[in-house]
Design an enzyme around this catalytic site. Sequence first.
Site, PDB file in Angstrom:
ATOM      1  N   LYS A   1       0.843  -1.218   0.000  1.00  0.00           N
ATOM      2  CA  LYS A   1       0.000   0.000   0.000  1.00  0.00           C
ATOM      3  C   LYS A   1       0.872   1.260   0.000  1.00  0.00           C
ATOM      4  CE  LYS A   1      -1.966  -1.173   3.908  1.00  0.00           C
ATOM      5  NZ  LYS A   1      -1.260  -2.442   4.169  1.00  0.00           N
TER       6      LYS A   1
ATOM      7  N   ARG B   1      -9.465   0.894   9.330  1.00  0.00           N
ATOM      8  CA  ARG B   1      -9.008  -0.472   9.599  1.00  0.00           C
ATOM      9  C   ARG B   1     -10.056  -1.315  10.293  1.00  0.00           C
ATOM     10  NH1 ARG B   1      -3.209   0.360   9.292  1.00  0.00           N
ATOM     11  NH2 ARG B   1      -2.219  -1.639   9.534  1.00  0.00           N
TER      12      ARG B   1
ATOM     13  N   ARG C   1      11.662  -6.097   3.982  1.00  0.00           N
ATOM     14  CA  ARG C   1      11.479  -4.633   4.004  1.00  0.00           C
ATOM     15  C   ARG C   1      12.529  -3.959   4.889  1.00  0.00           C
ATOM     16  NH1 ARG C   1       5.759  -2.224   5.284  1.00  0.00           N
ATOM     17  NH2 ARG C   1       5.886  -3.614   7.081  1.00  0.00           N
TER      18      ARG C   1
ATOM     19  N   ARG D   1      11.685  -2.570  10.633  1.00  0.00           N
ATOM     20  CA  ARG D   1      10.698  -1.967  11.536  1.00  0.00           C
ATOM     21  C   ARG D   1      10.481  -2.866  12.750  1.00  0.00           C
ATOM     22  NH1 ARG D   1       5.436  -0.105   8.152  1.00  0.00           N
ATOM     23  NH2 ARG D   1       4.302  -1.286   9.713  1.00  0.00           N
TER      24      ARG D   1
ATOM     25  N   ARG E   1      -0.589  -9.100  13.376  1.00  0.00           N
ATOM     26  CA  ARG E   1      -1.151  -8.054  12.494  1.00  0.00           C
ATOM     27  C   ARG E   1      -2.022  -8.681  11.407  1.00  0.00           C
ATOM     28  NH1 ARG E   1       4.185  -5.312  10.774  1.00  0.00           N
ATOM     29  NH2 ARG E   1       2.884  -4.213   9.273  1.00  0.00           N
TER      30      ARG E   1
END
Length: 216
Positions: free
Chosen positions: A13, A88, A127, A160, A171
Amino acid sequence: MHLILLGPPGVGKGTEAEILKKHYQIPHISTGNIFRELFQQETEIGKIAKSYIEKGQLVPDDITNEIVRQRLYRDDIKNGFMFDGYPRNVAQAEALDKVLIELGMKLTAVINIQADDELVLSRISGRRVCESCGAVYHTKNKRPKVAGVCDICGGKLIHRDDDKEETVKKRLKIYNDQTAPVVGYYKEKGLLVTIDGSRSISDTNDQIEEALGELK
Ligand code: AP5
């Protein structure tokens, strides 16, 4: 353009939003980025948000909705906006509807980027983000020019905190339990556009721009 980007953690996203914001000249509003900035600035809300983010939980709706409401009253959204990571859950979607009515705005489309869990887990594990400016890279799919260094600001690239495997699993569960129903909410309103997020960054962008072109 008044857009929402939906999709599981790590589907792309934020990456697509950075491309689309230049194309459509609209701000990219990521609630995750806002919370991370508030934490870096050592604000009370940032500290509260971090306590939820590091557990993989959603930040409470009252905090999140108020941040979004204040953001939507800023001048730079006159030409539109692009949400990433908001709403969300259905309560947040209903809160957003109320603010948009107050502002006399209507959503153009809700882009639902889809990919399976295995793919999003591999994207998240590779990532790397810049600890200074937040730019997003990937160890295989989007490499910086110099390993470990941000192309934009020269900052250090890090993993992260909430990208640890256990936290990502939480998550994903929250996404399936709470965010997936938001897809149905916008489908009923006729706003949903589903995009195959398993393709390359540029192919995914092409699909989105093609779908939005038809809406103009
Ligand atoms: P947030 O920051 O919103 O995280 P997220 O939704 O989990 O999404 P991600 O940032 O993990 O992934 P992304 O889809 O943007 O993927 P990316 O483009 O980076 O939220 C974090 C936390 O904040 C939440 O868990 C919650 O605690 C809190 N929060 C935020 N909003 C909230 C809200 N509304 N209410 C309550 N709490 C909230 O891409 C991933 C990787 O893949 C990158 O390395 C990228 O380079 C690579 N990549 C991207 N696209 C492709 C592609 N097509 N092909 C190959 N590689 C790709």
